[in-house]
Design an enzyme around this catalytic site. Structure first.
Site, PDB file in Angstrom:
ATOM      1  N   ASP A   1      -8.635 -22.740  -0.302  1.00 30.14           N
ATOM      2  CA  ASP A   1      -9.803 -23.138  -1.128  1.00 30.14           C
ATOM      3  C   ASP A   1     -10.934 -22.783  -0.829  1.00 30.14           C
ATOM      4  O   ASP A   1     -11.100 -22.193   0.326  1.00 30.14           O
ATOM      5  CB  ASP A   1      -9.536 -24.680  -1.564  1.00 30.14           C
ATOM      6  CG  ASP A   1     -10.693 -25.276  -2.554  1.00 30.14           C
ATOM      7  OD1 ASP A   1     -10.587 -24.400  -3.732  1.00 30.14           O
ATOM      8  OD2 ASP A   1     -11.142 -26.362  -2.624  1.00 30.14           O
TER       9      ASP A   1
ATOM     10  N   GLU B   1     -15.441 -23.208  -1.013  1.00 33.67           N
ATOM     11  CA  GLU B   1     -16.701 -23.817  -1.703  1.00 33.67           C
ATOM     12  C   GLU B   1     -17.661 -23.150  -1.754  1.00 33.67           C
ATOM     13  O   GLU B   1     -17.978 -22.289  -1.160  1.00 33.67           O
ATOM     14  CB  GLU B   1     -17.078 -25.199  -0.852  1.00 33.67           C
ATOM     15  CG  GLU B   1     -15.749 -26.290  -0.484  1.00 33.67           C
ATOM     16  CD  GLU B   1     -15.317 -26.740  -1.849  1.00 33.67           C
ATOM     17  OE1 GLU B   1     -15.924 -26.730  -2.873  1.00 33.67           O
ATOM     18  OE2 GLU B   1     -14.072 -27.364  -1.729  1.00 33.67           O
TER      19      GLU B   1
ATOM     20  N   ASP C   1     -12.117 -18.438  -7.424  1.00 32.33           N
ATOM     21  CA  ASP C   1     -11.679 -18.135  -5.953  1.00 32.33           C
ATOM     22  C   ASP C   1     -11.403 -16.706  -5.857  1.00 32.33           C
ATOM     23  O   ASP C   1     -11.945 -16.206  -4.887  1.00 32.33           O
ATOM     24  CB  ASP C   1     -10.326 -19.272  -5.310  1.00 32.33           C
ATOM     25  CG  ASP C   1     -10.540 -20.683  -5.466  1.00 32.33           C
ATOM     26  OD1 ASP C   1     -11.425 -21.046  -4.720  1.00 32.33           O
ATOM     27  OD2 ASP C   1     -10.068 -21.068  -6.288  1.00 32.33           O
TER      28      ASP C   1
ATOM     29  N   TYR D   1     -13.754 -34.045   2.781  1.00 32.02           N
ATOM     30  CA  TYR D   1     -13.596 -33.802   1.235  1.00 32.02           C
ATOM     31  C   TYR D   1     -13.047 -32.375   1.200  1.00 32.02           C
ATOM     32  O   TYR D   1     -12.062 -32.365   0.360  1.00 32.02           O
ATOM     33  CB  TYR D   1     -15.032 -33.824   0.550  1.00 32.02           C
ATOM     34  CG  TYR D   1     -14.888 -33.282  -0.759  1.00 32.02           C
ATOM     35  CD1 TYR D   1     -14.464 -34.039  -1.883  1.00 32.02           C
ATOM     36  CD2 TYR D   1     -15.259 -32.077  -0.809  1.00 32.02           C
ATOM     37  CE1 TYR D   1     -14.468 -33.560  -2.973  1.00 32.02           C
ATOM     38  CE2 TYR D   1     -15.339 -31.516  -2.202  1.00 32.02           C
ATOM     39  CZ  TYR D   1     -14.972 -32.094  -3.323  1.00 32.02           C
ATOM     40  OH  TYR D   1     -14.805 -31.461  -4.638  1.00 32.02           O
TER      41      TYR D   1
ATOM     42  N   ASP E   1      -8.640 -30.839  -0.046  1.00 32.28           N
ATOM     43  CA  ASP E   1      -8.445 -29.680  -1.207  1.00 32.28           C
ATOM     44  C   ASP E   1      -7.345 -28.893  -0.673  1.00 32.28           C
ATOM     45  O   ASP E   1      -6.493 -28.119  -1.575  1.00 32.28           O
ATOM     46  CB  ASP E   1      -9.471 -29.304  -1.319  1.00 32.28           C
ATOM     47  CG  ASP E   1     -10.585 -29.804  -2.370  1.00 32.28           C
ATOM     48  OD1 ASP E   1     -10.037 -31.090  -2.901  1.00 32.28           O
ATOM     49  OD2 ASP E   1     -11.788 -29.338  -2.622  1.00 32.28           O
TER      50      ASP E   1
END
Length: 369
Positions: A29, A31, A86, A152, A156
């Site tokens: 993932d 961010e 992504d 957090y 993911d």
């Protein structure tokens, strides 16, 4: 609390990549932050192979090349959820795309969990675990990141690895595993190509309203805007907005005085870009005009044909338990009609490719449209 490694130097990243190379699966993932920029600003990469969960800090690590190479390993299945953005990040930052991509959102749709499920909802449905999404608005570029933000981010990828076997089991029961990889391959295609400057004008809102002569003016304006947006890493709307380009193409001001009278441009657009815009308009190639933009949806019979195809696809989606949005979206139907009414020239529409072809080609061929 999940245990994770925080990777913030090149040596640690090299060791991590060496370990990940031994694994057939890697959950990922990213961010990022995107407000005014053309490209997303990468703030964190989360990775998990079932053994080591790592949070990779691209702000601190100076060389991510080994990691980007890892994604391209042909024996590595990369698992992401709703991965379009992504993939954009991988293309810009690593000039790469995953060799074998498994998008869990598409997988969930193909094995009966529903279309367009968000990650938290999928985790709740498959693992019965509610996730806290309280850090979703984090500025991922700002340092240091808090423990809450890091945990957090770790969630993911951790839970995606946990639910992956359930998706695989259902897909294999329905012989749809290859469908997911086919969709993954399709999503990665063309990602490494630079933006096509010559076709930028076709993406300007309401360009279809313009005559071929006006489109010639719009073409030089849109090419300039996209080039400036890419070079300055600025969202195109923060260079000059669409409706301003349309106004310029229609009115074609010949002087700064005329341009300053235009209400379509903001005062800042006039002040910062006024001279450039006047000069650009003078370069329009009026001897080789673009074709008028043909709006298929305005043609006689379009609505009726669209409705007929949509009903056919809806019946097929219900029969085979494939969400209609995935089987044949509005864009897919439009693409099919464009090909069908264009004497079947050009690229074969997606509806007639891969797994979709086996479901819809015969019923579509039987329609009278």
């Amino acid at each position: 609390m999940l245990a994770f490694q925080y990777i913030d130097d090149d040596e640690s990243l090299s060791a991590l990549v060496a370990q990940y190379r031994k694994s057939p699966l890697l959950v990922l993932d990213t961010e990022f932050v995107r407000t005014r920029t053309f490209y997303a600003r990468l703030g964190l990469i989360q990775a998990y192979d079932g053994k080591t969960l790592a949070l990779i800090d691209p702000v601190a690590v100076s060389d991510l090349s080994e990691f980007w190479c890892l994604l391209q390993a042909p024996n590595m299945t990369t698992i992401l959820h709703s991965c379009s953005e992504d993939l954009e990040v991988f293309a810009h930052n690593g000039q790469c795309q995953p060799a074998k991509l498994f998008d869990s959102q598409i997988a969930a749709a193909l094995c009966g969990f529903g279309h367009g499920l968000g990650y938290a909802k999928l985790v709740e449905q498959t693992l019965d675990i509610p996730l806290d999404k309280g850090e979703s608005r984090t500025d991922w570029i700002k340092r240091p990141l808090s423990e809450a933000q890091l945990h957090y981010a770790a969630n993911d990828v951790y839970y995606l690895f946990e639910l992956y076997p359930q998706l695989v089991e259902k897909l294999e029961q329905q012989n749809r595993m290859e469908w997911v990889f086919e969709e993954g391959e399709r999503m990665t295609q063309g990602r490494l190509s630079p933006p096509d400057l010559d076709l930028a004008y076709l993406r300007v809102k309401n360009a279809f309203q313009l005559s071929p002569t006006q489109l010639a003016y719009l073409k030089v304006l849109a090419t300039w805007r996209l080039s400036k947006a890419v070079s300055r890493d600025l969202a195109v709307g923060f260079v000059v907005k669409d409706h301003a380009l349309i106004g310029l193409a229609k009115k074609q001001p010949k002087s700064i005085t005329e341009l300053y009278k235009m209400i379509e441009l903001t005062e800042q657009e006039k002040r910062v870009h006024g001279k450039d815009l006047i000069a650009l308009l003078a370069t329009a190639d009026l001897d080789n005009l673009p074709k008028a933009i043909d709006i298929l949806a305005l043609k006689t019979g379009y609505k009726s044909a669209f409705k007929t195809i949509k009903q056919c696809l809806t019946d097929i989606s219900e029969q085979h338990d494939v969400p209609i949005e995935l089987l044949g979206s509005k864009r897919h139907i439009h693409e099919y009609l464009e090909w069908q009414w264009g004497d079947k020239t050009g690229a074969i529409p997606l509806l007639l490719c891969g797994w979709r072809k086996g479901l819809v080609s015969v019923p579509l061929a039987a329609l009278s449209i």
